[in-house]
Design a protein around this motif. Structure first.
Motif, short mmCIF file in Angstrom:
data_model
loop_
_atom_site.label_atom_id
_atom_site.label_comp_id
_atom_site.label_asym_id
_atom_site.label_seq_id
_atom_site.Cartn_x
_atom_site.Cartn_y
_atom_site.Cartn_z
N THR A 1 0.86 -1.35 -0.17
CA THR A 1 0.08 0.31 -0.23
C THR A 1 0.75 1.29 0.03
OG1 THR A 1 -2.11 1.16 1.51
CG2 THR A 1 0.09 0.13 2.74
N ILE B 1 2.53 2.78 -2.72
CA ILE B 1 3.93 3.10 -2.79
C ILE B 1 3.78 3.24 -4.73
CG2 ILE B 1 5.43 1.80 -3.58
CD1 ILE B 1 5.62 -0.06 -0.98
N CYS C 1 -1.37 2.57 -4.33
CA CYS C 1 0.06 2.54 -5.07
C CYS C 1 -0.60 3.46 -6.42
CB CYS C 1 0.28 0.82 -5.65
SG CYS C 1 0.49 0.37 -3.62
N ASN D 1 -5.56 2.16 -6.75
CA ASN D 1 -4.48 2.40 -7.96
C ASN D 1 -4.89 3.29 -8.74
OD1 ASN D 1 -2.77 0.36 -6.27
ND2 ASN D 1 -4.99 -0.69 -6.41
#
Length: 334
Positions: A65, A67, A101, A124
């Motif tokens: 999570t 990144i 992400c 994401n």
């Protein structure tokens, strides 16, 4: 290497230069600082095919999570779309969550899963990748939602031979510079399932390069005759490609028995539903189909109609609203 297998690894809000693949372990949450933690792949990372930045085999209870994954594609020498430099590739894992992400500048997939169960991929962002944004293969119990994907080489979200999959509330578009990829959402079967149980709902697909959604079946997948539901999505100006034949809103290439219900199609090219093969038993009901335009370049039979049945398949069509479609409501439909 992550050494703590039972806790959260809290990363700092900075850029980490990744020189070697990271091996995940069970029970680990790999947590970045949203918008600040970046994993930057080193230049000229000539890793072998199928070696991803984050690797995992037969893991349980894994979360990644917050990144940003920058794969630095312009500084790599490996080919695009051939299995090199996937951001993550998890195999045989269960209870996996990927959220918050960003996957950018890759030569492979963003998040790729094979033979995994209970997978959640949500919130994401993916763009400028070399293959699919999110790709599940032979998986079960998958929930993909609230992601923002811009295609460049292939599909935004792709399912191949997986069952019990929910794809919802995602926003998908294309790069639109001649490298726009293919389908927004690709559903593909080469194996038989009595009921694959796929639901695609409440997604917004805008200016996709190929079809907004593509339903493919071949070999044993041709025996599937139910289990794919496409409902309450928006297909807006999909099908921007000048060379993809089956471009448009929804393309059917072999898969029978899909249900296409209560969607909105506005300004798509070629057709809202374009059937080139298979498609028997498809239900097309309650959709709003308007402003369909001919294929941008190819002079295909029926192009610009709301529903084009090039395969001569048996379709069930009822309760749709048609307006201002360049070549009429339907083509080759009884």
């Amino acid at each position: 290497m992550i050494k703590d297998s039972s806790d959260t690894v809290q990363l700092e809000g900075k850029t980490y230069l990744i020189e070697n693949p990271i091996q995940m372990k069970s029970g680990v949450t790999l947590q970045g600082v949203a918008g600040k933690t970046t994993f930057l792949l080193k230049e000229n990372a000539n890793w072998e095919k199928w070696v991803p930045l984050i690797d995992g085999n037969s893991l349980k209870n894994v979360r990644i999570t917050g990144i940003i994954f920058d794969m630095k594609s312009d500084k790599q020498q490996v080919p695009y779309a051939e299995g090199y430099h996937n951001v993550m590739y998890l195999k045989g894992c269960s209870d996996v969550e990927i959220d918050g992400c960003t996957f950018i500048n890759g030569r492979g997939d963003g998040a790729r899963f094979k033979s995994c169960t209970n997978v959640k991929v949500h919130d994401n962002t993916a763009r400028r990748l070399g293959h699919d944004g999110i790709f599940v293969v032979d998986c079960r119990d998958v929930n993909i939602y609230n992601n923002k994907v811009t295609t460049r080489k292939n599909a935004g979200i792709r399912n191949w031979n997986s069952a019990n999959v929910r794809i919802h509330e995602n926003s998908i578009d294309a790069q639109l510079d001649g490298k726009g990829g293919y389908a927004g959402i690709q559903i593909e079967y080469s194996k038989y399932f009595e009921n694959p149980d796929i639901e695609i709902s409440n997604n917004v697909l805008t200016k996709t390069w190929g079809p907004g959604a593509q339903l493919i079946a071949y070999t044993d997948g041709l025996e599937i005759n139910k289990g794919v539901l496409i409902k309450q999505n928006e297909f807006l100006q999909c099908g921007q490609s000048n060379n993809i034949v089956d471009t448009g809103g929804i393309s059917i290439k072999g898969l029978d028995g899909a249900e296409i219900i209560d969607n909105v199609c506005d300004g798509c090219y070629n057709a809202f539903v374009y059937v080139s093969s298979g498609g028997d038993g498809t239900l097309i009901k309650g959709n709003t189909i308007k402003n369909t335009k001919p294929h941008i370049e190819k002079a295909l039979a029926g192009t610009g109609a709301g529903i084009v049945n090039s395969a001569g398949s048996t379709l069930e069509i009822s309760g749709n609203s048609f307006s201002n479609n360049a070549n009429g409501d339907t083509y080759n439909v009884n």
